[in-house]
Design a protein around this motif. Structure first.
Motif, PDB file in Angstrom:
ATOM      1  N   TRP A 178      -2.547  -5.966  10.421  1.00 49.72           N
ATOM      2  CA  TRP A 178      -3.642  -6.731   9.808  1.00 49.72           C
ATOM      3  C   TRP A 178      -3.266  -8.210   9.813  1.00 49.72           C
ATOM      4  O   TRP A 178      -2.090  -8.550   9.970  1.00 49.72           O
ATOM      5  CB  TRP A 178      -3.911  -6.231   8.386  1.00 49.72           C
ATOM      6  N   HIS A 201       0.837  -1.218   0.000  1.00 49.07           N
ATOM      7  CA  HIS A 201       0.000   0.000   0.000  1.00 49.07           C
ATOM      8  C   HIS A 201       0.862   1.254   0.000  1.00 49.07           C
ATOM      9  O   HIS A 201       0.568   2.220   0.703  1.00 49.07           O
ATOM     10  CB  HIS A 201      -0.934  -0.009   1.214  1.00 49.07           C
ATOM     11  N   TRP A 210      -9.136  -9.041   9.581  1.00 48.83           N
ATOM     12  CA  TRP A 210     -10.040  -8.423   8.598  1.00 48.83           C
ATOM     13  C   TRP A 210     -10.534  -9.385   7.537  1.00 48.83           C
ATOM     14  O   TRP A 210     -11.619  -9.216   7.004  1.00 48.83           O
ATOM     15  CB  TRP A 210      -9.366  -7.202   7.944  1.00 48.83           C
ATOM     16  N   TYR A 240     -17.059  -4.209   7.523  1.00 52.00           N
ATOM     17  CA  TYR A 240     -16.534  -3.299   6.503  1.00 52.00           C
ATOM     18  C   TYR A 240     -17.679  -2.373   6.081  1.00 52.00           C
ATOM     19  O   TYR A 240     -18.556  -2.751   5.301  1.00 52.00           O
ATOM     20  CB  TYR A 240     -15.931  -4.085   5.334  1.00 52.00           C
ATOM     21  N   ASP A 249      -0.870  -5.577   5.447  1.00 52.28           N
ATOM     22  CA  ASP A 249      -1.825  -6.325   4.622  1.00 52.28           C
ATOM     23  C   ASP A 249      -1.485  -6.225   3.136  1.00 52.28           C
ATOM     24  O   ASP A 249      -0.859  -5.261   2.700  1.00 52.28           O
ATOM     25  CB  ASP A 249      -3.250  -5.794   4.846  1.00 52.28           C
ATOM     26  N   GLU A 250      -1.920  -7.233   2.415  1.00 52.24           N
ATOM     27  CA  GLU A 250      -1.960  -7.226   0.947  1.00 52.24           C
ATOM     28  C   GLU A 250      -0.643  -6.776   0.302  1.00 52.24           C
ATOM     29  O   GLU A 250      -0.655  -6.042  -0.682  1.00 52.24           O
ATOM     30  CB  GLU A 250      -3.096  -6.312   0.466  1.00 52.24           C
ATOM     31  N   TRP A 275     -13.371   2.113   4.670  1.00 52.09           N
ATOM     32  CA  TRP A 275     -12.385   2.447   3.639  1.00 52.09           C
ATOM     33  C   TRP A 275     -13.002   3.474   2.694  1.00 52.09           C
ATOM     34  O   TRP A 275     -14.224   3.509   2.506  1.00 52.09           O
ATOM     35  CB  TRP A 275     -11.958   1.188   2.876  1.00 52.09           C
TER      36      TRP A 275
HETATM   37  C1  ACM Z   1      -7.592  -4.418   4.355  1.00 51.96           C
HETATM   38  O1  ACM Z   1      -8.803  -4.299   4.135  1.00 51.96           O
HETATM   39  N1  ACM Z   1      -6.747  -4.608   3.342  1.00 51.96           N
HETATM   40  C2  ACM Z   1      -7.052  -4.382   5.708  1.00 51.96           C
END
Ligand code: ACM
Length: 695
Positions: free
Chosen positions: A378, A273, A395, A420, A328-329, A477
């Motif tokens: 996360w 990110h 999450w 979410y 995360d991701e 988000w």
């Molecule tokens: C996330 O929604 N990638 C923490």
């Protein structure tokens, strides 16, 4: 006469309840209460007195004066509301607990500290909002969880300082006590730091990035800070968009939150990110081919030195015990191709790129722990080995949280499946474009993390495991949300439900009464200038998904093959229930990507078939598309299949609206075996296969 007596009684009862508030009106629902006789009428400008052995808390007194009730300090110890603060009988009493006795002469609060007194006052305000005549009662209340949070995404879009302060007011009313600020991400770096001035000078503004059509996600363009920019505000001149918080803005937010018993937790995202970082520091890229453009090189020391300095300065600024580092991701695709990453892995004997990620997380954790603070990440930080003291924010559904609890790590549950808040809160056709489909208030409310953990761990699980469940957090988000009022709309009333789950034991929760309270509180909140989803006009779940449709597949068998793989059970596709609005409903929809899909149904005997159809979810912003080549076949013997002509659905490839698409037609066939075949499309486009209707 008897009749008129009953009418008089009824009238008396109604005349009390119309103006009377009581413990049942409070969100979050209180842990326990008893009703008394009579009532106490509170008016704006009522008086308060504080009896305490410790020094007066000026911030609390100021808060009471500036509150909905605009309380005035009484000259002596007699007042409408008397707070008796301090000296808990036992060290085990939660500092957030309180007692309220509403009598005929006054309202008395007892609390072990300011936090409890503050929450008692929120309960009094909510009873007052339901009617200034407050029913005599005794409330004994304490939170179920210590962590009751909301996460605001300040990066994807920026909503400014005043917006945050406004939300803190409402969080306080809901007895929420953690604000998690997501301060850095691909779309913008939102905190001005002395150690990294370049990040806000060059990484906080750019072309407006509102992507309500995420199909056209493009590389972000960043721009220098516009000359006219004032920190803490949103800048948008039609071409350049963005903003950031100065350290003074952050200090103001932290102080405002602290006066409302809320701790602000900063999140600095790494290693993924990070498009904004890499736009400003391209030297932090891996040296091989760049498959992704948002993850820094794990083989370089530069990014780690950069984030060490950033975290030190962030920890100077934020008093929070917890510091969030994202985690995360983070795609490993660049690391696989990067010579520096490979050399480091060889040198340190790291067996996988996941361990390379863990190396980064552990280094950051050392820096955070050295300051006596705790790292939160996360749930991906579980992969490759979790740092020793890390707290996991779960999450990706609820599995990561459960896994960490079993490993005796502390956990905060914020599963995308329930919390979410960027998902649509009503039928998607009536709602603004949302990141995903359908998460109504009831679904948020019905999530009880503790009950789920007990169920999944089994009755013989170590009960101390539950001590690791710190609490809950709703995440909002901002990819699809540019307008601050739209952001509020997504928050409320669903944040009410998160607050109630955080505070109230699950056996006290009750959706019908919560919904009544949410309707009333929404009205008040809207009167205070918040944009709130209109719960009174909620449409609800897709009606067609709630009743079984007539079908021939009652005792049929269905199997699915994906790209020639093993057959898997596909009974969810022939159970006679059409899918609802939620793509996350695994009993209704199956996500299939870039593959030939064959669904075979054996009806058990040859039957007359008059209709064949299949449903797909179609939502451009999330890359769910209706396949364009759906074919149907029938067979009497399961060997020789005959194609059945069914017209294809041609849709605008750029459509953004949410659709449930049926591909089907009336037919006139005799068959025992029915087959559906399609190819789920091109790169990055998924199909969501729903019900296969055979009639
Ligand atoms: C996330 O929604 N990638 C923490």
């Amino acid at each position: 006469m008897r009749k008129s007596f009953i009418v008089a009684l009824l009238f008396a009862a109604l005349s009390v309840s119309a103006n009377a508030g009581g413990p049942e009106n409070i969100i979050p629902k209180v842990a326990s209460y008893e009703m008394g006789k009579g009532s106490y009428v509170l008016e704006k400008g009522a008086t308060f007195a504080i009896v305490t052995s410790s020094t007066a808390d000026q911030a609390f007194e100021n808060y009471l004066a500036g509150s909905e009730l605009a309380l005035k300090k009484a000259p002596g110890k007699k007042a409408d509301i008397i707070f008796k603060i301090g000296n808990p009988k036992s060290g085990k009493v939660s500092p957030e607990s309180y007692d309220i006795v509403v009598g005929k002469k006054d309202i008395t609060v007892k609390a072990p500290g300011i936090a409890g007194a503050f929450y008692a006052f929120q309960s009094i305000v909510q009873m007052y909002l339901a009617g200034p005549e407050i029913q005599a009662c005794h409330i004994a209340d304490a939170p179920h969880f210590g962590y009751r949070g909301l996460m605001f995404d300040n990066s994807r879009h920026f909503y400014g300082k005043d917006f945050i302060l406004k939300q803190l007011d409402l969080m306080a009313l809901l007895k929420m006590n953690r604000l998690h600020m997501h301060l850095t991400d691909n779309e913008g770096w939102r905190i001005a730091l002395d150690c990294a001035p370049e990040m806000t000078a060059k990484g906080a503004f750019g072309e407006s990035i509102f992507y309500n059509d995420m199909m056209s996600r493009r590389s972000l363009s960043f721009a220098a800070t516009p000359k006219a920019y004032v920190s803490g505000t949103v800048y948008d001149d039609g071409k350049i968009y963005g903003g950031y918080f100065s350290k003074d803005d952050i200090r103001e937010i932290i102080a405002y939150a602290a006066d409302r018993q809320i701790v602000v937790i900063p999140e600095i995202e790494l290693p993924g990110h990070n498009k904004a970082l890499l736009a400003v520091h391209p030297e932090f890229f891996c040296d091989g081919e760049h498959k992704v453009d948002n993850v820094f090189c794990a083989g370089l020391e530069g990014p780690l030195e950069f984030f060490s300095k950033v975290l030190e300065e962030v920890m100077d600024l934020f008093p929070s015990d917890y510091i969030h580092i994202g985690g995360d991701e983070a795609s490993k695709a660049n690391w696989v191709l990067c010579s520096r990453c490979r050399e480091l892995m060889a040198k340190e004997g790291l067996g996988s790129e996941l361990e390379l990620q863990s190396r980064i997380i552990r280094k950051m954790e050392k820096i955070i722990n050295a300051r006596g603070k705790h790292l939160i990440g996360w749930d991906e930080i579980l992969e490759g080995g979790l740092s020793e003291n890390a707290t996991v924010m779960s999450w990706r559904g609820t599995g990561g949280g459960l896994k960490s609890i079993r490993m005796h790590h502390d956990v905060i549950m914020s599963p995308n499946t329930y919390y979410y808040l960027d998902y649509s809160q009503d039928a998607p056709w009536k709602e603004p474009v949302a990141f995903n489909t359908y998460l109504p208030l009831k679904a948020v409310y019905d999530y009880n993390p503790e009950d789920e953990i007990i169920r999944l761990c089994g009755a013989d699980a170590d009960p101390s495991l539950l001590n690791h469940l710190l609490g809950v957090q709703g995440n909002l988000w901002g990819e699809c949300i540019k307008d601050p009022s739209h952001y509020e709309y997504m928050l409320y009333p669903r944040a009410f439900a998160v607050a109630e789950t955080g505070w109230t034991p699950s056996d006290r929760k009750d959706y019908p009464s919560f919904r009544e309270n949410a309707l009333a509180l929404s009205k008040y909140v809207a009167s205070k200038g918040y944009k709130v989803f209109d719960l009174s006009s909620e449409y609800g779940q897709r009606p067609e998904s709630l009743v079984k449709i007539p079908c021939l597949t009652g005792s049929a068998k269905a199997t699915l093959r994906i790209a020639g793989s093993e057959k898997v059970d596909a009974s969810i596709h022939i159970d006679g229930y059409l899918g609802g609005w939620s793509s996350k409903d695994e009993n209704a929809w199956r996500r299939l990507r870039r593959k030939e899909v064959v669904l075979d149904v054996d009806l058990g005997s040859v039957m007359d078939i008059h209709y064949l159809g299949v449903e797909f979810l179609d939502y451009g912003p999330r890359h769910f598309r209706t396949p364009q080549d759906t074919e149907f076949f029938v067979s009497e013997d399961g060997v020789n299949y005959k194609p059945v002509s069914v017209p294809q659905t041609r849709l605008d490839p750029h459509r953004k609206t949410f659709l449930i698409v049926t591909v089907g037609a009336t037919v006139c066939e005799k068959a025992r075996f029915v087959r559906l075949r399609y190819n789920s499309g091109s790169y990055k486009v998924d199909s969501f296969l729903g019900e296969f209707i055979v009639n």
